[in-house]
Design an enzyme around this catalytic site. Sequence first.
Site, PDB file in Angstrom:
ATOM      1  N   GLU A 171      27.866  30.069  44.821  1.00  0.00           N
ATOM      2  CA  GLU A 171      27.229  29.484  43.633  1.00  0.00           C
ATOM      3  C   GLU A 171      27.897  29.928  42.336  1.00  0.00           C
ATOM      4  O   GLU A 171      28.172  29.090  41.464  1.00  0.00           O
ATOM      5  CB  GLU A 171      25.722  29.806  43.635  1.00  0.00           C
ATOM      6  CG  GLU A 171      24.948  29.187  44.797  1.00  0.00           C
ATOM      7  CD  GLU A 171      24.876  30.058  46.037  1.00  0.00           C
ATOM      8  OE1 GLU A 171      25.794  30.864  46.260  1.00  0.00           O
ATOM      9  OE2 GLU A 171      23.909  29.923  46.798  1.00  0.00           O
ATOM     10  N   CYS A 224      20.758  33.103  47.297  1.00  0.00           N
ATOM     11  CA  CYS A 224      20.205  34.460  47.259  1.00  0.00           C
ATOM     12  C   CYS A 224      19.537  34.703  45.906  1.00  0.00           C
ATOM     13  O   CYS A 224      19.691  33.915  44.964  1.00  0.00           O
ATOM     14  CB  CYS A 224      21.292  35.493  47.536  1.00  0.00           C
ATOM     15  SG  CYS A 224      22.393  35.776  46.135  1.00  0.00           S
ATOM     16  N   CYS A 247      21.796  34.752  42.854  1.00  0.00           N
ATOM     17  CA  CYS A 247      22.315  33.404  42.557  1.00  0.00           C
ATOM     18  C   CYS A 247      21.253  32.548  41.882  1.00  0.00           C
ATOM     19  O   CYS A 247      21.569  31.748  41.002  1.00  0.00           O
ATOM     20  CB  CYS A 247      22.803  32.723  43.833  1.00  0.00           C
ATOM     21  SG  CYS A 247      24.393  33.361  44.372  1.00  0.00           S
ATOM     22  N   ASN A 296      32.219  31.030  48.662  1.00  0.00           N
ATOM     23  CA  ASN A 296      32.105  32.489  48.567  1.00  0.00           C
ATOM     24  C   ASN A 296      33.478  33.128  48.759  1.00  0.00           C
ATOM     25  O   ASN A 296      34.315  32.646  49.520  1.00  0.00           O
ATOM     26  CB  ASN A 296      31.073  33.054  49.546  1.00  0.00           C
ATOM     27  CG  ASN A 296      31.237  32.582  50.976  1.00  0.00           C
ATOM     28  OD1 ASN A 296      31.747  31.499  51.237  1.00  0.00           O
ATOM     29  ND2 ASN A 296      30.796  33.388  51.922  1.00  0.00           N
ATOM     30  N   ILE A 297      33.697  34.194  48.026  1.00  0.00           N
ATOM     31  CA  ILE A 297      34.995  34.886  48.035  1.00  0.00           C
ATOM     32  C   ILE A 297      34.729  36.374  48.265  1.00  0.00           C
ATOM     33  O   ILE A 297      34.275  37.086  47.355  1.00  0.00           O
ATOM     34  CB  ILE A 297      35.747  34.658  46.703  1.00  0.00           C
ATOM     35  CG1 ILE A 297      35.932  33.146  46.462  1.00  0.00           C
ATOM     36  CG2 ILE A 297      37.109  35.363  46.742  1.00  0.00           C
ATOM     37  CD1 ILE A 297      36.555  32.789  45.123  1.00  0.00           C
ATOM     38  N   GLU A 298      34.976  36.802  49.496  1.00  0.00           N
ATOM     39  CA  GLU A 298      34.670  38.189  49.859  1.00  0.00           C
ATOM     40  C   GLU A 298      35.853  39.098  49.572  1.00  0.00           C
ATOM     41  O   GLU A 298      36.962  38.639  49.267  1.00  0.00           O
ATOM     42  CB  GLU A 298      34.264  38.240  51.340  1.00  0.00           C
ATOM     43  CG  GLU A 298      32.999  37.424  51.599  1.00  0.00           C
ATOM     44  CD  GLU A 298      32.552  37.433  53.050  1.00  0.00           C
ATOM     45  OE1 GLU A 298      33.308  37.908  53.919  1.00  0.00           O
ATOM     46  OE2 GLU A 298      31.425  36.954  53.293  1.00  0.00           O
TER      47      GLU A 298
HETATM   48  N1  THU Z   1      26.421  33.894  50.218  1.00  0.00           N
HETATM   49  C1  THU Z   1      26.639  32.882  49.323  1.00  0.00           C
HETATM   50  O1  THU Z   1      27.786  32.479  49.099  1.00  0.00           O
HETATM   51  N2  THU Z   1      25.558  32.346  48.699  1.00  0.00           N
HETATM   52  C2  THU Z   1      24.277  32.736  48.896  1.00  0.00           C
HETATM   53  O2  THU Z   1      23.382  32.282  48.214  1.00  0.00           O
HETATM   54  C3  THU Z   1      23.968  33.692  49.962  1.00  0.00           C
HETATM   55  C4  THU Z   1      25.113  34.432  50.523  1.00  0.00           C
HETATM   56  C5  THU Z   1      27.591  34.499  50.862  1.00  0.00           C
HETATM   57  C6  THU Z   1      27.879  35.918  50.430  1.00  0.00           C
HETATM   58  C7  THU Z   1      28.668  36.442  51.602  1.00  0.00           C
HETATM   59  O3  THU Z   1      30.030  36.110  51.414  1.00  0.00           O
HETATM   60  C8  THU Z   1      28.123  35.655  52.786  1.00  0.00           C
HETATM   61  O4  THU Z   1      27.402  34.561  52.249  1.00  0.00           O
HETATM   62  C9  THU Z   1      27.216  36.463  53.699  1.00  0.00           C
HETATM   63  O5  THU Z   1      26.177  37.024  53.000  1.00  0.00           O
END
Ligand code: THU
Length: 129
Positions: free
Chosen positions: A54, A85, A88, A41-43
């Site tokens: 994903e 989620c 995804c 994940n890349i925020e």
């Molecule tokens: N996140 C994912 O990378 N994949 C998911 O299926 C659920 C959530 C990440 C998004 C965010 O960076 C962090 O988890 C908290 O929600």
Amino acid sequence: MSHDLFEAARGAMAFAHAPYSKFPVGAAIRAEDGKVYTGANIENLSFPQGWCAEPTAISAMIMGGAKKIVEMAVIAEKLALCPPCGGCRQKISEFASKGTKIYLCDETGVKKTMTMDELLPFSFETELG
Ligand code: THU
């Protein structure tokens, strides 16, 4: 599933850019070309601009020239099982079949195996695809 997919997802998680949620997630895809593609994940400071692990893995697969997810592993540092989620699930389904296996992992290995159809039942389908 061979252990390498789990290891790849766990390794990818270390690359997460998650300074805001502090919730690193890793994903690994084995594609039809036999290769493993990974993502984290890349925020972003502008929160809605961040994205999940994903789609990072899906992007790597597409840019690697593959199109089909054979199997996929997902892991989160702070959740025993990290179900992808809703958004995804839709993104994964674009490149998966109903029977494609998705492995939900913790730091020791696979804790639950689900099919695409179990993760996203009654999914959006049209004559377009
Ligand atoms: N996140 C994912 O990378 N994949 C998911 O299926 C659920 C959530 C990440 C998004 C965010 O960076 C962090 O988890 C908290 O929600």
